[in-house]
Design a protein around this motif. Structure first.
Motif, PDB file in Angstrom:
ATOM      1  N   TYR A  54      27.834 -10.197  50.310  1.00  0.00           N
ATOM      2  CA  TYR A  54      27.147  -9.725  51.253  1.00  0.00           C
ATOM      3  C   TYR A  54      26.674  -8.310  51.332  1.00  0.00           C
ATOM      4  N   HIS A  55      25.589  -7.774  51.225  1.00  0.00           N
ATOM      5  CA  HIS A  55      25.254  -6.291  51.239  1.00  0.00           C
ATOM      6  C   HIS A  55      25.088  -5.920  52.675  1.00  0.00           C
ATOM      7  N   SER A  74      18.770  -4.674  50.229  1.00  0.00           N
ATOM      8  CA  SER A  74      19.220  -5.128  48.824  1.00  0.00           C
ATOM      9  C   SER A  74      18.907  -4.233  47.848  1.00  0.00           C
ATOM     10  N   ASP A  78      20.296  -3.065  43.602  1.00  0.00           N
ATOM     11  CA  ASP A  78      19.794  -3.957  42.283  1.00  0.00           C
ATOM     12  C   ASP A  78      20.489  -3.353  40.946  1.00  0.00           C
ATOM     13  N   LEU A  81      23.674  -4.991  40.040  1.00  0.00           N
ATOM     14  CA  LEU A  81      23.590  -6.504  39.820  1.00  0.00           C
ATOM     15  C   LEU A  81      24.170  -7.057  38.357  1.00  0.00           C
ATOM     16  N   ALA A  91      26.347 -15.292  43.583  1.00  0.00           N
ATOM     17  CA  ALA A  91      25.276 -15.061  44.679  1.00  0.00           C
ATOM     18  C   ALA A  91      25.212 -13.620  45.495  1.00  0.00           C
ATOM     19  N   THR A  92      24.215 -13.328  45.967  1.00  0.00           N
ATOM     20  CA  THR A  92      24.361 -12.133  46.720  1.00  0.00           C
ATOM     21  C   THR A  92      23.516 -12.286  48.061  1.00  0.00           C
ATOM     22  N   ARG A  98      14.064  -8.161  46.010  1.00  0.00           N
ATOM     23  CA  ARG A  98      15.047  -7.770  44.975  1.00  0.00           C
ATOM     24  C   ARG A  98      14.731  -8.049  43.789  1.00  0.00           C
ATOM     25  N   HIS A 103      18.006 -11.785  38.159  1.00  0.00           N
ATOM     26  CA  HIS A 103      18.481 -13.081  38.570  1.00  0.00           C
ATOM     27  C   HIS A 103      18.238 -14.181  37.633  1.00  0.00           C
ATOM     28  N   LYS A 108      21.476 -16.482  38.693  1.00  0.00           N
ATOM     29  CA  LYS A 108      21.999 -16.259  39.965  1.00  0.00           C
ATOM     30  C   LYS A 108      21.118 -16.346  41.050  1.00  0.00           C
ATOM     31  N   TYR A 110      19.909 -15.251  45.043  1.00  0.00           N
ATOM     32  CA  TYR A 110      19.643 -14.288  46.143  1.00  0.00           C
ATOM     33  C   TYR A 110      19.313 -14.964  47.410  1.00  0.00           C
ATOM     34  N   THR A 161      10.871 -17.304  42.988  1.00  0.00           N
ATOM     35  CA  THR A 161      10.942 -16.785  44.424  1.00  0.00           C
ATOM     36  C   THR A 161      10.329 -17.626  45.470  1.00  0.00           C
TER      37      THR A 161
END
Lengths: 167, 270
Positions: A54-55, A74, A78, A81, A91-92, A98, A103, A108, A110, A161
């Motif tokens: 978690y950012h 986020s 990048d 990553l 995951a983030t 981002r 990804h 992965k 997001y 996305t």
């Protein structure tokens, strides 16, 4: 709305862009300074494997014992990553768009958390403990236990996305 | 000469806390005007409402980024401070940050964290002292822009550049955005006036051409579909506050500042 635990790794991997869910369980918090330090010094604790990052950076707890703890942008992170994904982060979580290609390359996820809503996310943090670089205060690496974080899958493992991205 | 009492420090610190906990009424009205059409849109609106409730109930800041605090002080010519206001504020804010549940978001190059404000004092023709606070997070601050334009540029050209900047900002600064536009003077002053404009407390959009530019930007930015929280619904820009000053004949500085939807601005008078 789905309810998922951070330990439901296989279910998390199958999430699709646009899915929205409540996430509970243990996750880790890392932002600019600690990620920079970890990458520079090649430090990657084994407990971060298969974890969700978690950012964010919390406030202090106030006199009533509550804190504010929403996501940060986020995009700035990048550049870290590949380092996170190559070491097994699944995951983030953060706010804002981002890099989609990274990804897609690593397969992965997001998650988007809503920016500017620190009281809401803070109220869902049940415990917080700095585990690395404690001297970085709000920028330390934290382990937190969360209860029903509202999240949206912004990028899924196929690189799709939820909103069409303009380059 | 009237000396300004040290009590002003308490007033500023208390106001900083209040603006960090209570949502902007203007923004709240703009957000709640929008009727959600999908589950995700509803999730955002519900989360916004819930955040306001929790901030009030738990006395926690609306956003964990309690920001960098700018303090703008307009004083009449017969008033003065006989103490270092910036230094006193710095001490008080740093000592209250923990109790308030704020964040030490300021870092120096030795890696030491604090929560230090910036104070600007300028003379005015006012009869009383006016103090405006604006706490602003790093996300929206990173979107700030300065352009040194060709003096032949029109208001339409300026609007086009502003709207392009809004588009490029995407959702990195927590939209819906409020814009502060400063045009004229030197590069330094255009940035300063864009910040004053952003507070909404320093006579923006008063002159015809300021109003015209604001309206044009608001209208043109309707085509930017970033929307609330970057989710593609609702307006991306909910207000545009413009201050235009005279300029050197060879220059046309344009500064753009963004505020996030957690607009934290307060004003007090002495």
């Amino acid at each position: 709305m789905k309810d998922l635990k951070s330990s439901d790794i296989e279910k998390i991997k199958k999430l699709k862009a646009g899915d929205h869910l409540f996430l509970s369980g243990t996750i880790y918090v890392a932002r600019d300074r600690v990620l920079n330090e970890m990458e520079k010094k090649k430090i990657f604790p084994s407990f971060l494997k298969d974890s969700i990052i978690y950012h964010a950076g919390p406030t202090e707890k106030n006199e009533k014992g509550f804190l504010s703890f929403g996501p940060t942008t986020s995009k700035r992170m990048d550049r870290f990553l590949p380092f996170l994904f190559e070491n097994g982060v699944i995951a983030t979580i953060g706010k804002g768009e981002r890099d989609v290609d990274i990804h897609k390359k690593y397969g992965k996820i997001y998650f988007l958390a809503f920016g500017g809503l620190g009281s809401l996310y803070g109220s869902k943090v049940k415990s917080i403990e700095p585990v690395l670089f404690k001297e970085f205060k709000s920028e330390a690496l934290f382990r937190i236990d969360i209860d029903r974080f509202p999240l949206i899958v912004f990028i899924d493992k196929s690189g799709k996305t939820m909103i069409k991205q303009e380059k | 000469m009237k000396k300004i009492d040290k009590n002003v420090v308490d007033k500023i610190v208390n106001l900083y806390r209040e603006i960090s906990i209570n949502p902007s009424t203007f923004v709240k009205k703009e957000i709640l005007k929008e009727k959600p059409k999908s589950d995700i849109e509803k999730l955002f609106i519900d989360a916004y409402v819930d955040n306001n409730r929790l901030s009030f109930k738990n006395r926690t800041p609306l956003c964990q980024d309690t920001g960098h605090l700018s303090v703008f002080i307009e004083i009449p010519s017969n008033f003065c401070f006989d103490f270092d206001i910036e230094d006193e504020l710095k001490k008080r804010i740093n000592s209250e940050t923990k109790k308030f549940g704020f964040r030490y978001s300021i870092i120096d190059f030795k890696g030491k964290y604090s929560n230090s404000p910036s104070v600007y004092i300028f003379q005015s023709k006012r009869k009383n002292v006016k103090i405006v606070l604006m706490a602003k997070g790093g996300g929206s601050e990173n979107l700030s822009k300065l352009f040194m334009l060709n003096p032949s540029f029109s208001l339409e050209d300026i609007s086009e550049i502003v709207v392009k900047s809004v588009k490029e900002a995407k959702d990195r600064g927590c939209p819906p955005y409020i814009l502060g536009i400063g045009v004229g003077k030197s590069s330094l002053e255009s940035l300063f006036f864009s910040k004053l404009a952003l507070t909404g407390k320093f006579n923006h959009n008063r002159k015809d051409f300021e109003k015209k530019l604001s309206e044009k930007i608001l209208k043109d930015s309707l085509n930017v579909k970033t929307g609330f929280g970057g989710l593609g619904f609702g307006k991306t820009v909910i207000d545009c506050r413009v201050i235009i000053k005279e300029r050197h004949i060879a220059t046309l500085p344009l500064s753009i500042q963004f505020n996030c939807f957690q607009e934290r601005v307060g004003v007090l008078y002495l």
